[in-house]
Design a protein around this motif. Sequence first.
Motif, mmCIF file in Angstrom:
data_model
loop_
_atom_site.group_PDB
_atom_site.id
_atom_site.type_symbol
_atom_site.label_atom_id
_atom_site.label_comp_id
_atom_site.label_asym_id
_atom_site.label_seq_id
_atom_site.Cartn_x
_atom_site.Cartn_y
_atom_site.Cartn_z
ATOM 1 N N ALA A 90 -17.261 22.791 11.379
ATOM 2 C CA ALA A 90 -16.643 22.636 10.038
ATOM 3 C C ALA A 90 -14.950 23.460 10.060
ATOM 4 O O ALA A 90 -15.043 24.200 10.094
ATOM 5 N N GLY A 91 -14.152 21.968 9.217
ATOM 6 C CA GLY A 91 -12.927 22.872 9.310
ATOM 7 C C GLY A 91 -11.952 23.001 10.476
ATOM 8 O O GLY A 91 -11.133 23.013 10.615
ATOM 9 N N SER A 92 -12.339 22.958 11.509
ATOM 10 C CA SER A 92 -12.067 23.397 12.659
ATOM 11 C C SER A 92 -11.452 22.086 13.671
ATOM 12 O O SER A 92 -12.066 21.541 13.489
ATOM 13 N N ASP A 93 -11.140 21.979 14.707
ATOM 14 C CA ASP A 93 -9.782 20.904 15.454
ATOM 15 C C ASP A 93 -11.432 20.922 16.505
ATOM 16 O O ASP A 93 -10.738 20.023 17.267
ATOM 17 N N ARG A 94 -12.536 22.358 16.933
ATOM 18 C CA ARG A 94 -13.724 22.119 17.494
ATOM 19 C C ARG A 94 -14.756 21.904 17.735
ATOM 20 O O ARG A 94 -14.298 22.779 15.888
ATOM 21 N N GLY A 95 -15.988 22.163 17.916
ATOM 22 C CA GLY A 95 -17.144 22.178 17.327
ATOM 23 C C GLY A 95 -17.239 24.041 17.223
ATOM 24 O O GLY A 95 -16.938 24.742 18.077
ATOM 25 N N VAL A 167 -7.187 31.256 3.845
ATOM 26 C CA VAL A 167 -7.517 31.620 2.049
ATOM 27 C C VAL A 167 -8.120 33.089 2.567
ATOM 28 O O VAL A 167 -8.685 33.399 3.328
ATOM 29 N N ASP A 168 -8.077 34.048 0.748
ATOM 30 C CA ASP A 168 -8.237 35.212 1.572
ATOM 31 C C ASP A 168 -9.746 34.921 0.659
ATOM 32 O O ASP A 168 -10.008 34.518 -0.425
ATOM 33 N N ALA A 169 -10.473 35.436 1.850
ATOM 34 C CA ALA A 169 -12.294 35.046 1.102
ATOM 35 C C ALA A 169 -12.765 35.771 -0.131
ATOM 36 O O ALA A 169 -13.622 35.663 -0.696
ATOM 37 N N SER A 192 -7.372 30.002 10.055
ATOM 38 C CA SER A 192 -7.266 28.932 9.466
ATOM 39 C C SER A 192 -8.269 28.087 9.586
ATOM 40 O O SER A 192 -7.948 26.660 8.635
ATOM 41 N N THR A 193 -8.700 27.483 10.828
ATOM 42 C CA THR A 193 -9.528 26.860 11.214
ATOM 43 C C THR A 193 -10.794 27.199 10.398
ATOM 44 O O THR A 193 -11.885 26.382 10.684
ATOM 45 N N SER A 194 -10.909 28.365 10.058
ATOM 46 C CA SER A 194 -12.504 28.824 9.990
ATOM 47 C C SER A 194 -13.105 28.548 8.273
ATOM 48 O O SER A 194 -11.985 27.859 7.507
ATOM 49 N N TYR A 206 -11.355 35.747 6.243
ATOM 50 C CA TYR A 206 -10.352 34.476 5.830
ATOM 51 C C TYR A 206 -10.816 33.404 5.478
ATOM 52 O O TYR A 206 -12.218 33.212 7.101
ATOM 53 N N ILE A 207 -10.911 32.108 5.122
ATOM 54 C CA ILE A 207 -11.653 31.140 5.494
ATOM 55 C C ILE A 207 -10.008 29.608 5.375
ATOM 56 O O ILE A 207 -9.085 30.202 5.297
#
Length: 306
Positions: A90-95, A167-169, A192-194, A206-207
């Motif tokens: 989710a949200g990343s550029d790969r799995g 974003v600070d979780a 940033s990709t999390s 971070y998310i």
Amino acid sequence: MHDRRDDSGPVGDANSRALVLAGGGAAGNAWELGLIAGLCDAGVDVTEADLIIGTSAGSTVAAQITSGTRPAELYAAILAEAPQPQSGGAGSDRGRAPTSSGATYLEWSNRIIGSAKDATDMRRRMGAAALEKDAGDSTSPSRWHDIVAARLPSRHWPQQPVLIVAVDARSGDPVVFDRHSGIDLVDAVAASTSAMTPYRIGENRYINGGYRRSENADLAAGCGRVLVLSPFGGRSRMPQEWGMSLAAQVDELRAGGSSVETVFPDGGAGDVFDAHALDPSTRLQAARGGYDQGRALAEPLARFWR
């Protein structure tokens, strides 16, 4: 560093150029790299931007194209990738993990978005939900760092101004990393990709940076020309009244005196910019489509970029 831009950036310079790289999963990462390679091969090198802003999968692209590796090499590497089965991410550029498949992630995040009263509330709720999910996750904290590190040709921040958004979780506050932040480049991109699982940097979590604003193009305020690559075509899952859409960001930039051009995938990249964008098997077609699109756009974009 909370929601500020690199103080070495070209703020207020009417001749400065910014390149904005939005998120878009595995497909978006490949399309952006292909497009940049196609433009470069046709004589328009957008990697020379005075400021580069990367969010989610776009943060990976930002780190890759400023590493000293030429766009043609990055594009060729995608063409050489072995086909991979879908693995989510989710949200990343790969799995990332099978439990973070596209549909599951979208269902999870859509519920949180739907329950929020505004963007600030949404970010707090998203961070809290990610932290709660993380409490029961047995995955090694170093796994995502290692995956991200393997994708980057260099682990060092470039001298060229690059902003990476997260974003600070815990607080829900937007965070913008740059080379002055005291944060490793790999960590910044990993943050940033999390998405469903918050990324740890020291005592902080971070998310995904797309929860600030989808493209974060507004961080280019003050630049004379802003080129935005948006794999999802400027679409936003957030309510329009929250002002998070690309259209709202473009309006703000233009009101501030910036000239703005946006580029969205055309049909050549395939119909993959939805939940399937997280599937690594989309990368080859997305990259090829982006490359052809870049070559086709080089002439009209040259007049804007130069």
